[in-house]
Design a protein around this motif. Structure first.
Motif, short mmCIF file in Angstrom:
data_model
loop_
_atom_site.label_atom_id
_atom_site.label_comp_id
_atom_site.label_asym_id
_atom_site.label_seq_id
_atom_site.Cartn_x
_atom_site.Cartn_y
_atom_site.Cartn_z
N THR A 1 0.73 6.35 9.34
CA THR A 1 0.71 7.26 9.22
C THR A 1 0.92 8.58 8.63
OG1 THR A 1 0.12 7.73 11.81
CG2 THR A 1 0.69 9.64 10.77
N ILE A 2 2.53 8.06 7.98
CA ILE A 2 3.12 8.05 6.86
C ILE A 2 2.53 8.27 5.33
CG2 ILE A 2 5.01 8.33 5.31
CD1 ILE A 2 6.73 8.16 7.88
N THR A 3 1.76 6.63 5.68
CA THR A 3 1.35 6.17 4.54
C THR A 3 -0.29 7.29 4.23
OG1 THR A 3 1.95 4.06 4.57
CG2 THR A 3 0.30 4.92 3.22
N ILE A 4 -0.78 7.79 5.68
CA ILE A 4 -2.66 8.46 5.41
C ILE A 4 -2.14 9.51 5.13
CG2 ILE A 4 -4.30 9.43 6.66
CD1 ILE A 4 -4.44 6.09 8.09
N PHE A 5 -1.14 10.36 5.07
CA PHE A 5 -0.69 12.04 5.38
C PHE A 5 -0.46 11.65 3.44
CE2 PHE A 5 2.75 14.56 3.63
CZ PHE A 5 2.56 16.12 3.63
N MET A 6 0.33 11.02 3.26
CA MET A 6 0.58 10.94 1.72
C MET A 6 -0.45 10.69 0.73
SD MET A 6 4.32 9.18 1.37
CE MET A 6 4.40 7.75 1.08
N ALA A 7 -1.89 9.96 1.27
CA ALA A 7 -3.18 9.72 0.86
C ALA A 7 -3.66 10.64 0.61
CB ALA A 7 -3.51 8.39 1.58
N ILE A 8 -3.29 11.78 1.93
CA ILE A 8 -4.38 12.95 2.17
C ILE A 8 -4.13 13.78 1.10
CG2 ILE A 8 -5.09 14.65 3.36
CD1 ILE A 8 -5.05 12.61 5.67
N TRP A 9 -2.24 13.85 1.05
CA TRP A 9 -1.91 14.28 0.04
C TRP A 9 -1.85 14.78 -1.19
CZ3 TRP A 9 1.26 19.36 1.47
CH2 TRP A 9 1.87 19.56 0.22
N CYS A 10 -2.47 13.45 -1.92
CA CYS A 10 -2.58 13.03 -3.01
C CYS A 10 -3.88 13.78 -3.40
CB CYS A 10 -2.28 11.54 -3.02
SG CYS A 10 -0.66 11.05 -3.92
N ILE A 11 -4.90 13.63 -2.55
CA ILE A 11 -6.41 13.56 -2.92
C ILE A 11 -6.66 15.39 -2.78
CG2 ILE A 11 -8.68 13.35 -1.65
CD1 ILE A 11 -7.96 11.11 -0.48
N LYS A 12 -5.95 15.56 -1.66
CA LYS A 12 -5.90 17.33 -1.59
C LYS A 12 -4.90 17.89 -2.63
CE LYS A 12 -3.74 20.67 1.08
NZ LYS A 12 -3.19 21.64 1.75
N LEU B 1 0.56 -1.01 -0.21
CA LEU B 1 -0.10 -0.07 -0.04
C LEU B 1 0.80 1.17 0.05
CD1 LEU B 1 -2.70 1.02 0.06
CD2 LEU B 1 -3.02 1.22 2.84
N PHE B 2 1.89 1.41 0.84
CA PHE B 2 2.79 2.18 1.07
C PHE B 2 3.28 2.65 -0.23
CE2 PHE B 2 7.34 4.14 1.52
CZ PHE B 2 7.37 4.80 1.44
N ILE B 3 4.16 1.70 -0.59
CA ILE B 3 4.24 1.84 -2.50
C ILE B 3 3.68 2.47 -3.14
CG2 ILE B 3 5.14 0.43 -4.01
CD1 ILE B 3 7.00 -1.43 -2.06
N SER B 4 2.55 2.15 -3.71
CA SER B 4 1.41 2.73 -4.01
C SER B 4 1.61 3.88 -3.59
CB SER B 4 -0.16 1.60 -4.19
OG SER B 4 -0.15 -0.01 -4.72
N ILE B 5 0.58 4.14 -2.82
CA ILE B 5 0.41 5.61 -2.22
C ILE B 5 1.71 6.33 -2.71
CG2 ILE B 5 0.13 7.55 -0.71
CD1 ILE B 5 -2.21 5.42 -1.47
N GLY B 6 2.79 5.94 -2.18
CA GLY B 6 4.30 6.61 -2.67
C GLY B 6 4.60 6.85 -4.06
N PHE B 7 3.85 6.41 -5.18
CA PHE B 7 4.39 6.60 -6.45
C PHE B 7 2.88 7.59 -6.83
CE2 PHE B 7 2.31 5.97 -10.68
CZ PHE B 7 3.49 6.39 -11.13
N LEU B 8 1.93 7.32 -6.52
CA LEU B 8 0.88 8.16 -6.84
C LEU B 8 1.11 9.81 -6.07
CD1 LEU B 8 -2.29 6.15 -5.85
CD2 LEU B 8 -1.37 7.08 -8.31
N TYR B 9 1.77 9.76 -4.93
CA TYR B 9 2.64 10.67 -3.87
C TYR B 9 3.89 11.70 -4.46
CZ TYR B 9 4.83 13.94 -0.04
OH TYR B 9 5.35 14.96 0.86
#
Length: 125
Positions: A109-120, A54-62
C-alpha cells in the motif's frame, strides 16, 4: 535481503540439502530442490526481491517530488518495519495468516501510495 541469502545458506547446511552436487561435500548431504524449510526461505527471499527493489525505485522517484519530510520518513520507516516483520513471520516465527498478508499489504500500500503521488505530482500544473 542480504540476511535472507545467509539464512538460506544456514538452512541448507543445517538440513544438509543442497541444490548442486558439488556443494554436497558435507557428510550425509544430498541434492534436493524440494526441502520445505529451504524452499520457504527461498520464497521469502524472492518476495523481498520483488517488493523491496520496487519500493526503492518508487521511493527514489517519490523523494524527487519533494514530499513533506515527516511523511516521507514515516512511510520509509513503516515500510521497513512491515518488510522486516513479513520476513520474520514468513521464515523465523511462522504465524498463521493473516499476519504475513497484513505485513505485505502494508508495504504494498505504501509503494502504491508513493507511485500515485509521483504520477499526480507530474500531472499537476
Amino acid at each position: 535481503m542480504l540476511l535472507m541469502a545467509s539464512l538460506t545458506a544456514f538452512q541448507r547446511l543445517k538440513r544438509k540439502v543442497f541444490a548442486n552436487p558439488e556443494d554436497t561435500m558435507v557428510s550425509g548431504a544430498k541434492v534436493a530442490l524440494d526441502d520445505p524449510y529451504v524452499e520457504r526461505i527461498r520464497r521469502a527471499h524472492y518476495n523481498d526481491i520483488e517488493n523491496i527493489l520496487l519500493f526503492i525505485s518508487i521511493g527514489f522517484l517519490y523523494s524527487l517530488t519533494k514530499p513533506k519530510p515527516v511523511i516521507a520518513v514515516n512511510l520509509f520507516r513503516i515500510f521497513t518495519i512491515a518488510r522486516f516483520l513479513h520476513t520474520v513471520v514468513y521464515t523465523i516465527v511462522i504465524i498463521r495468516q493473516p499476519a504475513r498478508a497484513l505485513c505485505w499489504m502494508t508495504g504494498y500500500t505504501i509503494t502504491i501510495f508513493m507511485a500515485i503521488w509521483c504520477i499526480k505530482s507530474n500531472l499537476a500544473p
